[in-house]
Every structure is written in structure tokens, then in C-alpha cells.
Write an enzyme that holds these catalytic residues in place. Structure first.
Site, mmCIF file in Angstrom:
data_model
loop_
_atom_site.group_PDB
_atom_site.id
_atom_site.type_symbol
_atom_site.label_atom_id
_atom_site.label_comp_id
_atom_site.label_asym_id
_atom_site.label_seq_id
_atom_site.Cartn_x
_atom_site.Cartn_y
_atom_site.Cartn_z
ATOM 1 N N CYS A 109 0.913 -1.230 0.406
ATOM 2 C CA CYS A 109 0.025 0.060 0.004
ATOM 3 C C CYS A 109 0.570 0.979 -0.004
ATOM 4 O O CYS A 109 2.017 0.836 -0.717
ATOM 5 C CB CYS A 109 -1.238 -0.126 0.897
ATOM 6 S SG CYS A 109 -0.281 0.196 2.987
ATOM 7 N N THR A 110 0.478 2.428 0.310
ATOM 8 C CA THR A 110 1.530 3.695 0.358
ATOM 9 C C THR A 110 2.285 3.507 0.957
ATOM 10 O O THR A 110 3.606 4.205 0.787
ATOM 11 C CB THR A 110 0.316 5.202 -0.003
ATOM 12 O OG1 THR A 110 -1.067 4.561 0.116
ATOM 13 C CG2 THR A 110 0.778 6.530 0.128
#
Ligand code: ZN
Ligand code: ZN
Length: 359
Positions: free
Chosen positions: A199-200
Site C-alpha cells: 500500500c502507500t
């Protein structure tokens, strides 16, 4: 004692410009038991406000999640302060790839029930039984393995502008939604495949990996520090970059360019473009991708209807909105039937067809 932000975004922007100092944008998170989030929050606000920190920080009994900017010259003092807090000592700070002095214009430290709105009931599974954390080098190796399923744990508007090569990108609006879709589509492969996720900045995978292990997946890996830390490591260690396009971020910069590829398109005309904007109509504010030509033609609006409303005098617009339910709420994250070139990210698991699970 000032415990809350008092300046408007405009006043703050003027101050930053006047100061003329370089600011650093960074993020970090930590799951830890915080007995009194309100007290902790006040302590952070008082200290960080003095260091000219701006940003959005969530504090909960389960930990802290912060995205912020500060003058580069205050970085050492900030770090020294973090080190006085036992669960934040030597914490990894994700430093932004692309710096922008205006990434945040207010300091908001909020007490929340959770540090990520993950929609999960944490009492139902062991949140500490996480996947194996891997750095960029090991991650690159793993995703070349044909026994690996690489899953993007972010939402559709994030993966639309950038993702890892060969990643599965669920067409979802929320994190919670993606968990069920991924589990359902991969249920035949809980034991024989590597489930690798990213994810980020890594925080969403902390819960997701524990959740999938709880659901019976045997080989669960997560990218440590997410795309942000991956980008830093591939530069530092001169590794191959397997990420194409931009990394969507949740501050005023909106995205960081990781590779030169433009993988998205203008939602109105279909030409290659990957910059998000919000519809200028205050009653809409839809997040969508709009090229410069369409922006000029449509006055930064998502539809002719919004363009017409936006052209009305302010008082008339206000009168129109009065008593109207916020019907556009569900579309705010970039879905609307009138955008012909919004990419459909469905049929994502073609590589592992569902039918296999019936054997
Ligand atoms: Zn366009
Ligand atoms: Zn609109």
C-alpha cells in the site's frame, strides 16, 4: 495555551512563503497501546506547534498515524522529541520523494477510534500475527516468482494512476471491501501461492496481512514502508524499479511521480493524463482525472450540469444546495456514470480464475 490550529490555509500559505524556508514532508505510523489518547494528543500538539509542524495526525488507543511537513531545520528537534516517546523511538520516517512546501497548511491532531478507518473488528482476529515484512530487494524477487499473487491494498482511484507491474488492483472504494474480494477470488490458493501485498506507506498491510493469515493464507508478505519506502530503497540500493506511474498521496501534492509512465487517462476525453482534480462545483467536488484541455473547456467541472451550476452567482448556488441531501457523497472518490473514460478495474483476477476453487 493554544491547543488548536487558528490560522486559515491562506494565512498559513502566506506565512510559509514569507519564511522562505525549505520544508520536509514525511509520514509515519505505529501501532501501540496509548492509554489516554486525548492527553497524548495535547502533548503532541503543543510540542509540534512550536516546531512549526503542519499536517494531519490521528491518535487512537491503538496507536498513531501521521502525515506532516516541517521546516527542514527543525527536523533534528522533531526527531529528538519522537525519541522521548518509547514507542516512537527510532521509528522509520517515510520522507516524501517529491517535496512541496505547501503539502500541508494546518496542524490537525485528532483523537479517533482507530488510526485507519479499516472497518474491521479487531477482537475477531490476532492483529499482531502479521505477514512477513520485506524490503525492496526481496520484494522485487518475490514478485518475479510465478507462485506469487501481488495484490494492491489501495482503492481504485489510487491504483488507477500507478501500481506495481502485474499487480492485482481491486476496483474498490474502501479497504474493507477489498479484503472480501481478495479472499473470495484467491480461496483456492491459500496454501500454494505467496500472497504479497503493498500500500502507500505500509499501514494498511499491517492489518490486512494479519487478517488474511487469520483467514488461512499460509504465505503472506507485505512491503515494508509501502511504495514510499520502496522508492527510497531502489534509489539508494540502485535496484530495478517495478512500479509504474504515480504514487497517490493524501496531501495537497496528491501524487508523487515514481516512473515517467502515464498509465491513466482523462475521464472526459480519454487522452493520457494522470492528475486528479476536484470538480469546481461546491455541491459536487467529485475527485476525477481531467486533462488541461478539458479543464479549460469545462471550467474544472465534471459535467455540463456542474459547469452550469458553478457559473451561477454564489448566492444562487447556495440557495440551490439548501435542503438538498448530499447526494454526491458516494461519488466523491471518483465514480460517476457521466465520465466515459473512467477505467474499469474489474476482472482483476483473470490470472487465477475463480472456477479453480470448485475443484
Ligand atoms: Zn480531457
Ligand atoms: Zn461535478
Amino acid at each position: 495555551m493554544q491547543l488548536y490550529n487558528k490560522l486559515s490555509a491562506k494565512e498559513r500559505a502566506a506565512l510559509i512563503e514569507k519564511a522562505g524556508k525549505d520544508r520536509l514532508t514525511l509520514s509515519f505510523y505505529q501501532y501501540a497501546k496509548i492509554e489516554n489518547p486525548q492527553e497524548f494528543r495535547d502533548h503532541l500538539f503543543l510540542t509540534w506547534n512550536n516546531l512549526d509542524v503542519l499536517g494531519r495526525i490521528y491518535v487512537a488507543q491503538e496507536g498513531i498515524n501521521g502525515q506532516l511537513s516541517l521546516p527542514a531545520e527543525n527536523f533534528q528537534d522533531f526527531k529528538t522529541h519522537l525519541d522521548t516517546i518509547d514507542f516512537l523511538k527510532d521509528i522509520r520516517l517515510n520522507i516524501a520523494v517529491e517535496q512541496d512546501n505547501m503539502s500541508f497548511l494546518k496542524l490537525k491532531v485528532k483523537v479517533r477510534h482507530k488510526i485507519v478507518a479499516d472497518g474491521l473488528n479487531d477482537d475477531t482476529f490476532d492483529v499482531t500475527n502479521k505477514g512477513i515484512h520485506v524490503g525492496a530487494e526481496k520484494f522485487n524477487e518475490l514478485i518475479e516468482d510465478e507462485n506469487t499473487v501481488l495484490v494492491d491494498m489501495r482503492n481504485h482511484y489510487e491504483s488507477e494512476i500507478g501500481h506495481f507491474k502485474n499487480a492485482v488492483t481491486p476496483d474498490v472504494d474502501t479497504f474493507r471491501e477489498s479484503l472480501d474480494i481478495i479472499e473470495d477470488d484467491l480461496k483456492a490458493h491459500k496454501e500454494d501461492k505467496n500472497l504479497v501485498m503493498y500500500c502507500t506507506g505500509g499501514i494498511r498491510c499491517e492489518k490486512a496481512s494479519a487478517y488474511f493469515k487469520h483467514k488461512g493464507f499460509k504465505n503472506v508478505y507485505q512491503l515494508e514502508g509501502g511504495i514510499i519506502e520502496y522508492t527510497r530503497q531502489i534509489k539508494e540500493q540502485e535496484l530495478d524499479n517495478k512500479f509504474i506511474g504515480k504514487n497517490f498521496v493524501f496531501d495537497d501534492r496528491r501524487a508523487e511521480k515514481i516512473s515517467d509512465d502515464v498509465i491513466a487517462q482523462c475521464h472526459q476525453c480519454g487522452s493520457p493524463f494522470d492528475v486528479h482534480t476536484n470538480c469546481a462545483n461546491d455541491a459536487c467536488h467529485l475527485l476525477f482525472i481531467q486533462c488541461d484541455t478539458c479543464k479549460t473547456e469545462m471550467d474544472n467541472c465534471c459535467s455540463t450540469n456542474c459547469k452550469e451550476i458553478n457559473a451561477l452567482p454564489y448566492e444562487e448556488q447556495k440557495a440551490l444546495r439548501k435542503g438538498q441531501a448530499n447526494s454526491n457523497d458516494i461519488f466523491k472518490k471518483g465514480r460517476a456514470d457521466h465520465l466515459p473514460y473512467k477505467k474499469d478495474l474489474r476482472n482483476i483476477f483473470e490470472k487465477f480464475p475463480k472456477t479453480e476453487s470448485k475443484n
